[in-house]
Design an enzyme around this catalytic site. Structure first.
Site, short mmCIF file in Angstrom:
data_model
loop_
_atom_site.label_atom_id
_atom_site.label_comp_id
_atom_site.label_asym_id
_atom_site.label_seq_id
_atom_site.Cartn_x
_atom_site.Cartn_y
_atom_site.Cartn_z
N THR A 1 0.84 -1.21 0.00
CA THR A 1 0.00 0.00 0.00
C THR A 1 0.87 1.25 0.00
O THR A 1 0.75 2.11 -0.88
CB THR A 1 -0.91 -0.01 1.25
OG1 THR A 1 -1.68 -1.20 1.24
CG2 THR A 1 -1.84 1.20 1.26
N VAL A 2 1.76 1.38 0.99
CA VAL A 2 2.55 2.61 1.13
C VAL A 2 3.64 2.68 0.05
O VAL A 2 3.82 3.72 -0.60
CB VAL A 2 3.18 2.71 2.55
CG1 VAL A 2 3.99 3.99 2.67
CG2 VAL A 2 2.09 2.65 3.61
N GLU B 1 8.40 10.41 9.37
CA GLU B 1 7.15 11.18 9.42
C GLU B 1 5.93 10.30 9.14
O GLU B 1 4.85 10.51 9.70
CB GLU B 1 7.21 12.32 8.39
CG GLU B 1 6.02 13.25 8.42
CD GLU B 1 5.90 14.02 9.72
OE1 GLU B 1 6.72 14.90 9.97
OE2 GLU B 1 4.96 13.73 10.51
N ILE C 1 -0.30 13.39 8.09
CA ILE C 1 -0.24 14.65 8.85
C ILE C 1 1.17 14.88 9.42
O ILE C 1 1.82 13.95 9.87
CB ILE C 1 -1.33 14.75 9.96
CG1 ILE C 1 -1.09 13.78 11.11
CG2 ILE C 1 -2.71 14.53 9.37
CD1 ILE C 1 -2.09 13.94 12.24
N GLY D 1 -7.21 -0.24 2.61
CA GLY D 1 -5.76 -0.24 2.83
C GLY D 1 -5.34 0.44 4.13
O GLY D 1 -4.18 0.76 4.32
N LYS E 1 2.36 4.26 18.23
CA LYS E 1 2.48 5.66 17.79
C LYS E 1 2.64 6.58 19.00
O LYS E 1 3.40 7.56 18.94
CB LYS E 1 1.24 6.04 16.97
CG LYS E 1 1.22 5.34 15.62
CD LYS E 1 -0.13 5.46 14.94
CE LYS E 1 -0.12 4.80 13.58
NZ LYS E 1 -1.47 4.60 13.02
#
Ligand code: NAP
Ligand code: HSE
Length: 465
Positions: free
Chosen positions: A39-40, A155, A162, A213, A232
Site C-alpha cells: 500500500t505505502v 514522518e 499529517i 488499505g 504511535k
C-alpha cells in the site's frame, strides 16, 4: 512573493545553493532502494514518478529508484513501478554501495530492523513508516544513525499524511509539550465512525477499512486492540517528552468491547466515544494510555471522523495546537514518506547528512501506573432488575470514596450475546466525578462479587480535551 523593495524574492537562488550541492555530489542522482511495494510503497513510487521534476529541483539532484524489494515477484503492482527493478533479495538494497537512501515500507520487526541497521552501518540515509519497529527500537536506531552521521526519518510512522513528527521535532522544539491527546489509528476511528453513523457492524466496518488499505497486515488486531495506537504514542512520547518507553508500560485497550448501547448512552450524556492515545508530562513522571474515551460531542476531536487523524498538542508556551488530516492509506502516507525522502536526499546532496536527530535527548522516564491516574468515568452495569440493585452499586462506589455525578437506569435491554442474551437485563449507567482509578477498580471488584451483575462492567474514561 515580493520583497519590501518590490523585487521578487528568490526562494531557489540558482546558480548558488543548487549548484553547490551538485558540486558536492558532482550532480549525481540520489539512488533510492525501496524495501516493500505494498500500500505505502506503491504510493511512494507513484509520488516519486508524478512529482519527479519538482522533487529533483527541491533536492538539487534527481531522485532515482534503483531497486524495489518484495516477497512475491508475480503480484500485481502500481503502474509507476518498473518491474525490472524488482528483487526478492534485500541485500541488493542495503549492501549496494551505490544506493544512498533506503526506504523501509515492508513493516514488522524482522527483517526490517536488521536491514535498517545494516543500511545505517553502511552510511545510508533511512526513511521508514514502521511505528511497530520504532516503538520497540526507536531510541537505539536513532543513536546508531547519529553515531554514523546519517539521517533516520519517520514522518509516515504516525498520523499517515499529517506532519506531526516534524511539528514535535522542529516546530515545537523551543517549547515544553505538556499534553498530547490524539486520534492516531485510522482503522479504529473509521470503524467507530461507521458504527455510530450508519449502524454498521464491527466486522463490516473492519472489512471496509481493510479494503481501503488502512488496517495493518496481516493482522488488524494491531489496530482494533489498540497496539498500533500505543506504538504511535511511544513514538510521540519520544519526541514530545524525550521519553524512552517500553510498550508494556503503556496501558492499552482497543475497541472490541464497545457496544451499540455504549454509543447511545454516551450520546445521551453529551459525549462521543473516540479511541484516544493520551500522553501527559507531569514533571516527575509521564502518563501514557490508549483506550476508548468519552469526549464532549462539541469538542474538536469528537468531530474528527472516518480515517482522519488528529493530534492535539498542549505546549507550556504555545498553548493548544491541532494537527489534523488523513491518517492512513497509500497516498497520504506516501506524502509523509516522500517528504522525508526529499529531506534526507537534500541533506546527502548538501553534505550535511545526520542533522535530523542532532541534540535529541531520549531517556527512560517513570510512567505513572494506571491505578494512580485521576479521571471521570462512565460505568455501565448490566444487572438483574430487582429492588436495591442501584443502591448496592452506589454503595460500593461510595464506600470506595467515588462520587457519582449522574446516574440512569434503562431497560430491559435486548442483548445479542453474553449471559444477558438469555434474560432481559437493565442497564445502570453512571458518570463519576473525578476519582482515582485504583478506587474505582476496588469498587468494581466489590460489585463483581454481587450475584445481580450479568456481564463484565463497561468502563470508559472521560476526557475534556
Ligand atoms: P503492505 O501493503 O503489506 O506492504 C508490505 C510490502 O513489503 C509488500 O510489498 C511486501 O511484499 C513487502 N515485504 C514484507 N515483508 C517482506 C520481506 N520479508 N521481504 C521482502 N519484502 C517484504 O503494508 P503497508 O500497508 O504498505 O505498510 C507498510 C509499512 O507502513 C508498515 O510498517 C505499516 O505499519 C506502515 N504504515 C502503513 C500505513 C497504511 O495506511 N497502510 C500508514 C502508515 C504507516 P509482497 O507485496 O510481495 O507481499
Ligand atoms: N493501520 C494504521 C491505521 C495505518 O489504521 O491508522 C496508519 O498508520
Amino acid at each position: 512573493m515580493k520583497t519590501e523593495g518590490g523585487s521578487p524574492l528568490n526562494l531557489n537562488p540558482e546558480p548558488h545553493a543548487a549548484s553547490d550541492r551538485r558540486r558536492l555530489r558532482g550532480g549525481a542522482p540520489i539512488q533510492i532502494g525501496l524495501l516493500g511495494c505494498g500500500t505505502v510503497g506503491g504510493g511512494v513510487l507513484r509520488l516519486l514518478a508524478e512529482n519527479s521534476g519538482y522533487l529533483a529541483e527541491r533536492a538539487g539532484v534527481p531522485l532515482v529508484v534503483k531497486r524495489v524489494v518484495v516477497r512475491d515477484l508475480e503480484k500485481e503492482r502500481v503502474s509507476a513501478l518498473d518491474r525490472g527493478l524488482l528483487s526478492t533479495n534485500p541485500a541488493e538494497v542495503v549492501d549496494d554501495p551505490s544506493i544512498d537512501l533506503v526506504v523501509e515500507v515492508m513493516g514488522g520487526e524482522t527483517p526490517a530492523r536488521e536491514l535498517i541497521e545494516r543500511a545505517i552501518d553502511r552510511g545510508k540515509g533511512v526513511v521508514t513508516a514502521n511505528k511497530l519497529l520504532l516503538a520497540a527500537h526507536g531510541p537505539a536506531l536513532l543513536a546508531r544513525a547519529a553515531a554514523r552521521q546519517v539521517d533516520l526519518a519517520f514522518e509516515g510512522a504516525v498520523g499517515g499524511g499529517i506532519p506531526i513528527i516534524r511539528t514535535l521535532r522542529d516546530a515545537f522544539a523551543s517549547d515544553w509539550v505538556e499534553r498530547v491527546t490524539a486520534i492516531v489509528n485510522g482503522t479504529c476511528n473509521y470503524i467507530l465512525t461507521r458504527m455510530r453513523d450508519t449502524g454498521a457492524s464491527f466486522d463490516a466496518a473492519l472489512r471496509e477499512a481493510q479494503d481501503l488499505g488502512y488496517a495493518e497486515k496481516p493482522d488488524p488486531s494491531l489496530d482494533v486492540d489498540g497496539h498500533d495506537a500505543a506504538h504511535k504514542l511511544i513514538v510521540l512520547a519520544m519526541l514530545a517528552f524525550g521519553a524512552q518507553v517500553d510498550a508494556a508500560q503503556v496501558h492499552t485497550s482497543g475497541i472490541r468491547t464497545i457496544e451499540e448501547a455504549d454509543h447511545l448512552y454516551a450520546d445521551r450524556f453529551g459525549y462521543t466515544i473516540k479511541h484516544l492515545a493520551i500522553g501527559r508530562d507531569l514533571g516527575d513522571a509521564i502518563e501514557l494510555r490508549v483506550h476508548p474515551t468519552l469526549i464532549p460531542k462539541q469538542s474538536v476531536l469528537a468531530n474528527v471522523s472516518g480515517v482522519l487523524n488528529a493530534v492535539l498538542l498542549e505546549g507550556r508556551a504555545v498553548g493548544p495546537s491541532l494537527v489534523y488530516g488523513r491518517g492512513a492509506g497509500d497516498l497520504p502516507t506516501a506524502v509523509s514518506v516522500v517528504s522525508d525522502v526529499l529531506d534526507v536526499a537534500r541533506s546527502i546532496a548538501s553534505g550535511v547528512a545526520g542533522m535530523q536527530g542532532r541534540g535529541m535527548s531520549i531517556k527512560p522516564r517513570r510512567v505513572r501506573p494506571l491505578s494512580e491516574i485521576v479521571s471521570r468515568y462512565y460505568l455501565r452495569f448490566a444487572v438483574e432488575d430487582r429492588p436495591g440493585v442501584m443502591g448496592r452499586i452506589a454503595g460500593a462506589l461510595g464506600d470506595a470514596g467515588v462520587s457519582i455525578e449522574q446516574i440512569v437506569q434503562q431497560g430491559p435491554t435486548k442483548r445479542s450475546s453474553g449471559a444477558a442474551a438469555r434474560e432481559p437485563a437493565v442497564d445502570v449507567v453512571l458518570i463519576t466525578h473525578d476519582a482515582q482509578e485504583g478506587l474505582v477498580r476496588s469498587a468494581l471488584d466489590a460489585v463483581a462479587r454481587e450475584e445481580f451483575l450479568r456481564e463484565p462492567v463497561h468502563l470508559f474514561r472521560i476526557e475534556e480535551p
